[in-house]
Structures are given as structure tokens and as C-alpha cells.
Design a protein around this motif. Structure first.
Motif, mmCIF file in Angstrom:
data_model
loop_
_atom_site.group_PDB
_atom_site.id
_atom_site.type_symbol
_atom_site.label_atom_id
_atom_site.label_comp_id
_atom_site.label_asym_id
_atom_site.label_seq_id
_atom_site.Cartn_x
_atom_site.Cartn_y
_atom_site.Cartn_z
ATOM 1 N N GLY A 163 0.755 -1.224 0.085
ATOM 2 C CA GLY A 163 -0.089 0.270 0.007
ATOM 3 C C GLY A 163 0.903 1.280 -0.015
ATOM 4 O O GLY A 163 0.261 2.333 -0.265
ATOM 5 N N SER A 164 2.222 1.022 0.210
ATOM 6 C CA SER A 164 2.905 2.475 0.303
ATOM 7 C C SER A 164 3.096 3.080 -0.928
ATOM 8 O O SER A 164 3.392 4.381 -1.244
ATOM 9 N N LEU A 165 2.860 2.439 -2.225
ATOM 10 C CA LEU A 165 2.685 2.901 -3.489
ATOM 11 C C LEU A 165 1.898 4.033 -3.535
ATOM 12 O O LEU A 165 2.087 4.876 -4.261
ATOM 13 N N PHE A 166 0.726 4.066 -2.859
ATOM 14 C CA PHE A 166 -0.306 5.105 -2.892
ATOM 15 C C PHE A 166 -0.020 6.317 -1.696
ATOM 16 O O PHE A 166 -0.678 7.149 -1.291
ATOM 17 N N HIS A 167 1.216 6.186 -1.080
ATOM 18 C CA HIS A 167 1.402 7.177 0.291
ATOM 19 C C HIS A 167 2.477 8.226 -0.336
ATOM 20 O O HIS A 167 2.698 9.170 0.364
ATOM 21 N N LEU A 168 3.283 7.818 -1.330
ATOM 22 C CA LEU A 168 4.313 8.956 -1.437
ATOM 23 C C LEU A 168 4.208 8.807 -3.138
ATOM 24 O O LEU A 168 4.161 7.945 -3.829
ATOM 25 N N PRO A 169 5.029 9.903 -3.822
ATOM 26 C CA PRO A 169 5.122 9.933 -5.092
ATOM 27 C C PRO A 169 6.293 9.122 -5.657
ATOM 28 O O PRO A 169 7.336 8.917 -5.104
ATOM 29 N N VAL A 170 5.991 8.448 -6.740
ATOM 30 C CA VAL A 170 6.972 7.706 -7.425
ATOM 31 C C VAL A 170 6.974 7.874 -8.829
ATOM 32 O O VAL A 170 6.039 7.850 -9.601
ATOM 33 N N SER A 171 8.298 8.188 -9.472
ATOM 34 C CA SER A 171 8.129 8.430 -10.796
ATOM 35 C C SER A 171 8.916 7.353 -11.704
ATOM 36 O O SER A 171 9.897 6.663 -10.826
ATOM 37 N N VAL A 172 9.043 6.970 -12.635
ATOM 38 C CA VAL A 172 9.287 5.871 -13.607
ATOM 39 C C VAL A 172 9.965 6.232 -14.799
ATOM 40 O O VAL A 172 9.920 7.552 -15.530
ATOM 41 N N GLY A 173 11.043 5.575 -15.313
ATOM 42 C CA GLY A 173 11.493 5.911 -16.553
ATOM 43 C C GLY A 173 12.338 6.754 -17.032
ATOM 44 O O GLY A 173 12.852 6.767 -18.002
ATOM 45 N N GLY A 174 13.046 7.583 -15.961
ATOM 46 C CA GLY A 174 13.762 8.380 -16.217
ATOM 47 C C GLY A 174 15.463 8.134 -16.499
ATOM 48 O O GLY A 174 15.727 6.884 -16.075
ATOM 49 N N GLU A 175 16.057 8.947 -17.099
ATOM 50 C CA GLU A 175 17.697 8.436 -17.317
ATOM 51 C C GLU A 175 18.346 9.076 -15.942
ATOM 52 O O GLU A 175 17.970 10.030 -15.453
ATOM 53 N N LEU A 176 19.213 7.990 -15.578
ATOM 54 C CA LEU A 176 19.886 8.396 -14.207
ATOM 55 C C LEU A 176 20.642 9.957 -14.396
ATOM 56 O O LEU A 176 20.451 10.503 -13.455
ATOM 57 N N ALA A 177 21.308 10.139 -15.146
ATOM 58 C CA ALA A 177 21.813 11.258 -15.404
ATOM 59 C C ALA A 177 21.095 12.817 -15.503
ATOM 60 O O ALA A 177 21.289 13.565 -14.484
ATOM 61 N N THR A 178 19.855 12.685 -15.842
ATOM 62 C CA THR A 178 18.744 13.525 -15.751
ATOM 63 C C THR A 178 18.322 13.648 -14.069
ATOM 64 O O THR A 178 17.975 15.003 -13.870
ATOM 65 N N ILE A 179 18.032 12.535 -13.653
ATOM 66 C CA ILE A 179 17.580 12.478 -12.517
ATOM 67 C C ILE A 179 18.608 13.222 -11.400
ATOM 68 O O ILE A 179 18.270 13.820 -10.768
ATOM 69 N N VAL A 180 19.822 12.784 -11.719
ATOM 70 C CA VAL A 180 21.040 13.107 -10.646
ATOM 71 C C VAL A 180 21.008 14.625 -10.844
ATOM 72 O O VAL A 180 21.239 15.736 -9.992
ATOM 73 N N GLU A 181 20.806 15.199 -12.217
ATOM 74 C CA GLU A 181 20.978 16.701 -12.417
ATOM 75 C C GLU A 181 19.798 17.367 -11.836
ATOM 76 O O GLU A 181 19.973 18.602 -11.278
ATOM 77 N N ARG A 182 18.602 16.959 -11.802
ATOM 78 C CA ARG A 182 17.385 17.393 -11.047
ATOM 79 C C ARG A 182 17.899 17.616 -9.491
ATOM 80 O O ARG A 182 17.252 18.618 -8.937
ATOM 81 N N ALA A 183 18.090 16.576 -9.308
ATOM 82 C CA ALA A 183 18.479 16.090 -7.663
ATOM 83 C C ALA A 183 19.438 17.254 -7.287
ATOM 84 O O ALA A 183 19.250 18.109 -5.895
ATOM 85 N N HIS A 184 20.322 17.443 -7.983
ATOM 86 C CA HIS A 184 21.451 18.412 -7.673
ATOM 87 C C HIS A 184 20.799 19.942 -7.705
ATOM 88 O O HIS A 184 20.987 20.716 -6.826
ATOM 89 N N SER A 185 19.916 20.296 -8.662
ATOM 90 C CA SER A 185 19.353 21.474 -8.647
ATOM 91 C C SER A 185 18.257 21.686 -7.522
ATOM 92 O O SER A 185 18.113 22.963 -7.125
ATOM 93 N N ALA A 186 18.020 20.510 -7.060
ATOM 94 C CA ALA A 186 16.915 20.869 -5.734
ATOM 95 C C ALA A 186 17.893 20.893 -4.576
ATOM 96 O O ALA A 186 17.165 20.874 -3.542
ATOM 97 N N GLY A 187 19.107 20.808 -4.660
ATOM 98 C CA GLY A 187 19.896 20.815 -3.294
ATOM 99 C C GLY A 187 20.150 19.681 -2.823
ATOM 100 O O GLY A 187 20.549 19.675 -1.467
ATOM 101 N N LEU A 188 20.016 18.600 -3.451
ATOM 102 C CA LEU A 188 20.318 17.342 -2.587
ATOM 103 C C LEU A 188 21.783 16.838 -2.872
ATOM 104 O O LEU A 188 22.282 16.882 -4.138
ATOM 105 N N ARG A 189 22.260 16.121 -1.931
ATOM 106 C CA ARG A 189 23.541 15.424 -2.139
ATOM 107 C C ARG A 189 23.368 14.114 -2.659
ATOM 108 O O ARG A 189 22.363 13.394 -1.992
#
Length: 268
Positions: A163-189
């Protein structure tokens, strides 16, 4: 009541155990009372059909009430019909068909997240479902799956999330490099969980885990390749104090996520 296990309607539901049918229809299966209960509570608009045996609904009267409150019709079936629809041998008397509603990567990183799980080429459905469940329990802001990770809507993944699938947002299908870029832009290590990394205890002592963090988890057998590791800001390993050869990926991910959750809450 649906009584024929070979009827077109039953076969259409049963096809959702296959990725091709899920991709074509944008639908997926929910098996068992817990998954259906959570969907009715958190995303009732996603439910397309709800099937139950009379005895199954008798065992879970709260589901009948929740379906009535959300104006979702319960279609009664025989036990053989429900078994024909299900991926499991014993679907516990309740099955639903729901629309897939993944979140975009952009939206996951839009709200100043503090804790994210990124899964790169996680192939075992049970591991992925358990990581999503652990991320939910640890208060993570979301889970991001690259295109090389097992299908989020695989029935085994859905069951393992409980049931946790319905409790938090989950994204699918992205490229890792793009995901990391967005994470860095959001201030995440970006911290990679890797057996060749530095000791997690040292990072804890240095206060690293209290920072906004995106944990990067790799393949069960091979871990993260060199190219993926190079995208991370650092890599950490869990110390083994006993004689175990290693930890299961989902277990290790759960510890990593909770270590960060503990550190972030202590820093408040």
C-alpha cells in the motif's frame, strides 16, 4: 455475479499480469485487501473496477463501506474467477484494477525534498516494493526509478509495497544522469550505496547524513557501474559486524534511508 473464468472480462483483467498489457492499457492489478484498502483511502479515483467474492467481502466489511463511500461498484465473482484474474495463487477474495498514476521527475524534485530514493537497475520486484515501503516508513519525499529498473506496476512490486505505493510520489522511466541533475538543482547530495564506498558510521559522525540526501541504489548482483557511481557525490557502505557475507539490497536500502531520516530529525 461473474462465474465464467474464461469470459472476455476476466481474461482482460488476467492479462494485466503481463507488462505488455499494462503498458498498452495504462492499468494494473491490485491483489488482496491491504492494497485495495490503501487505494480506496488515498487514490480512489484511480480504481477502475473492484472485484470480490461474497466471502472475501464478508471478511473485510471496511472495504465494502469504503467502496460505497467512494461510489465504486463491487462486482461479485466466484473463487475460480478471482483466481483466474490474479497473479497470486490465493488473492484473498479481493482484486481491483487501477489506473497507473506515476509522478513526473520534475514534480518530485519541485518541493525542496529532503530525502529521496533513486533506484538504478533494481530488477527484483520484491526488493523494489520493499524499498518503496521503507522509503514511505522513513518519511522520504519520493522514489525515483530509472528506465532500467523493474516495472513499478508489476504485481509482485505492488504487493511488496503493501500500500505504500499510494502514500508517496514515485516516478518511472527517467535517465539516471537527468535524475541526478534535477536532484542537484534541488539541493540534494547524491550518496551511492556501494560496497566500495566509505564507512557509513564515519559519514554519520561527520554530519553528512543530516543534509538533504538522495540515496542511489543499484542492481542486486552487480551494484552500480562505474559510470553511475561517477554521478554520485559520494559512496557509502554499511559495515558488517557479524559474519554475514552481505546484506540483501532492500535491507541495506532500508538501513540507509532510516539512517538519514534519524540524522535529519535529530538536526531539527
Amino acid at each position: 455475479m461473474l462465474e465464467n473464468p474464461r469470459s472476455p472480462r476476466v481474461r482482460a483483467v488476467a492479462k494485466l499480469t503481463k507488462r505488455s498489457a499494462r503498458h498498452e492499457t495504462g492499468l494494473f492489478l491490485l491483489e488482496g485487501p491491504q492494497a485495495v484498502r490503501e487505494a480506496l483511502a488515498y487514490v480512489p479515483d484511480s480504481i477502475v473496477e473492484l472485484f470480490a467474492t461474497p466471502t472475501g467481502l464478508e471478511r473485510h466489511p471496511d472495504l465494502r463501506e469504503a467502496a460505497r463511500d467512494t461510489d465504486i461498484e463491487v462486482v461479485f465473482t466466484t473463487e475460480p474467477v478471482l483466481e483466474a484474474m490474479a497473479d497470486t495463487v490465493t488473492p484473498q477474495g479481493v482484486i481491483a484494477v487501477a489506473r497507473q498514476t506515476p509522478t513526473s521527475v520534475k514534480d518530485i524534485f519541485a518541493g525542496s525534498p529532503k530525502l529521496i530514493a533513486i533506484c538504478e537497475e533494481v530488477r527484483d520486484p520484491g526488493n523494489l516494493g520493499t524499498i518503496i515501503r521503507a522509503a514511505d516508513a522513513a518519511g522520504a519525499d519520493g522514489v525515483v526509478l530509472t528506465g532500467r529498473t523493474v516495472d513499478l506496476y508489476n504485481p509482485k512490486v505492488v504487493r511488496a509495497t503493501t500500500g505504500s505505493l499510494f502514500h508517496l510520489p514515485v516516478s518511472v522511466g527517467g535517465e539516471l544522469a537527468t535524475i541526478v541533475e534535477r536532484a542537484h538543482s534541488a539541493g540534494l547530495r547524491i550518496i551511492a550505496a556501494d560496497v566500495k564506498g566509505d564507512d557509513l558510521l564515519a559519514a554519520r559522525a561527520a554530519g553528512v547524513l543530516a543534509e538533504p540526501t538522495a540515496w542511489l541504489f543499484g542492481n542486486e548482483a552487480r551494484g552500480l557501474d562505474d559510470e553511475s557511481l561517477a554521478l554520485a557525490d559520494s559512496a557509502l557502505r554499511l559495515p558488517i559486524f557479524g559474519r554475514a557475507e552481505s546484506l540483501n539490497l532492500a535491507t541495506a536500502a532500508s538501513v540507509c534511508l532510516y539512517e538519514t531520516a534519524f540524522a535529519q530529525r535529530l538536526a531539527l
